[in-house]
Design an enzyme around this catalytic site. Structure first.
Site, short mmCIF file in Angstrom:
data_model
loop_
_atom_site.label_atom_id
_atom_site.label_comp_id
_atom_site.label_asym_id
_atom_site.label_seq_id
_atom_site.Cartn_x
_atom_site.Cartn_y
_atom_site.Cartn_z
N HIS A 57 92.85 67.99 137.73
CA HIS A 57 92.70 66.63 137.21
C HIS A 57 91.23 66.24 137.19
CE1 HIS A 57 92.91 65.99 141.58
NE2 HIS A 57 92.50 64.73 141.44
N HIS A 59 89.29 63.77 138.55
CA HIS A 59 88.49 63.10 139.58
C HIS A 59 87.26 63.92 139.97
CE1 HIS A 59 92.02 60.36 141.03
NE2 HIS A 59 91.40 59.87 139.98
N ASP A 61 85.75 64.71 142.66
CA ASP A 61 85.81 65.72 143.72
C ASP A 61 86.70 66.91 143.35
OD1 ASP A 61 88.09 64.04 143.90
OD2 ASP A 61 88.38 64.52 146.02
N HIS A 62 87.08 66.97 142.06
CA HIS A 62 87.84 68.12 141.55
C HIS A 62 87.19 68.74 140.32
CE1 HIS A 62 91.46 67.73 144.13
NE2 HIS A 62 90.95 66.51 144.27
N HIS A 115 99.33 60.70 140.25
CA HIS A 115 98.02 60.45 140.86
C HIS A 115 97.02 60.12 139.76
CE1 HIS A 115 94.77 60.78 143.74
NE2 HIS A 115 94.19 61.72 143.03
N ASP A 134 96.02 67.04 143.88
CA ASP A 134 96.29 65.86 144.69
C ASP A 134 97.68 65.28 144.44
OD1 ASP A 134 93.79 66.09 145.75
OD2 ASP A 134 92.96 64.28 144.86
N HIS A 172 93.27 68.62 150.13
CA HIS A 172 92.62 67.81 151.16
C HIS A 172 93.22 68.08 152.53
CE1 HIS A 172 90.19 65.06 148.62
NE2 HIS A 172 91.16 65.24 147.74
#
Length: 256
Positions: A57, A59, A61-62, A115, A134, A172
């Site tokens: 996805h 975001h 941090d991805h 998400h 996530d 995570h």
């Protein structure tokens, strides 16, 4: 022996990156790009050449390391088609039901929105491993930033349908906090009680609590257990629609 090797990399404060390497073809993928230098360092230490980025996805941090890693390795970026405009450097957009050839085998793409609106997971059925971003965590699930409870419950059901022995690589290290919440809504679950004790011991030693398995999550993760009498009774929704139970559980976690 499995052809595919998974190497887990701590990134940022609580993310995990994953390198997926085929011993057969020499191909190597990074599942998401949470942090550039740890990923490149791991590649160098392993002597692996990166061929793919598989994004779950959009975001940061991805996917935030996509452009730099692509520039430095020349790899191909594959990501969710419903978020293609948000995936830096994307070369191929995929969605639910598509496949990705890798390592002489095939990954199944699962559309798992909730998400984010276009979140996907990569399942390797022959290897019984899945990278879920996530959407699913050990003892948890992702916050509903862009989707609805119905969407997320439908997505989680796709993951529940995978074989129990499927190894689940989530993104995570949230498990210890998730366990505290899980016990608050399903306090009589003996499997969960035992797992919580094991998690506390792992974290005391600094050991990761992921990956997990589908079977373990089905037995202990409240977000996969809206049919649980204990859960329904604790949150005051006995006999309710499973989506409503899931939605209330997620709301309680958001405010825990």
């Amino acid at each position: 022996m499995s052809d595919l090797i998974v190497h887990q990399i701590p990134c940022l404060s609580d993310n995990y990156g994953y390198l997926l390497h085929s011993q057969k073809t020499g191909e190597t993928a990074t599942i998401d790009t949470p942090e550039v230098e740890p990923i490149l360092k791991a590649l160098d230490e392993k002597g692996w050449r990166l061929t793919h980025i598989l994004n779950t996805h959009h975001h940061f941090d991805h996917a935030g390391g996509n452009r730099e890693i692509k520039t430095r390795t020349g790899c191909t970026v594959i990501g969710p088609k419903d978020e293609a405009d948000k995936i830096p450097g994307i070369d191929r957009a995929v969605g639910d039901g598509d496949t990705v050839e890798f390592g002489g085998g095939v990954a199944q793409v699962l559309g798992v929105p909730g998400h984010t609106a276009g979140h996907i997971a990569f399942s390797f059925p022959d290897e019984k491993i899945a990278f879920v971003g996530d959407t699913l965590f050990a003892l948890g699930c992702g916050r509903l930033f862009e989707g609805t409870p119905q969407q997320m419950w439908t997505s989680l059901q796709k993951l529940i349908a995978l074989p129990d022995e499927t190894i689940v690589y989530c993104a995570h290290e949230y498990t210890q906090a998730n366990a505290k919440f899980a016990l608050s809504v399903e306090p009589d679950n003996a499997d969960l009680q035992a797992r919580s004790r094991e998690i506390d011991e792992l974290r005391r030693k600094g050991t990761p609590t992921v990956p997990t398995t589908i079977g373990l999550e089905k037995a202990t993760n409240p977000f996969l257990r809206p049919a649980s009498d204990d859960l329904q009774r604790t949150i005051g929704l006995e006999g309710a629609n499973l989506v409503d139970v899931f939605a209330k559980t997620r709301e309680l976690k958001d405010n825990f």
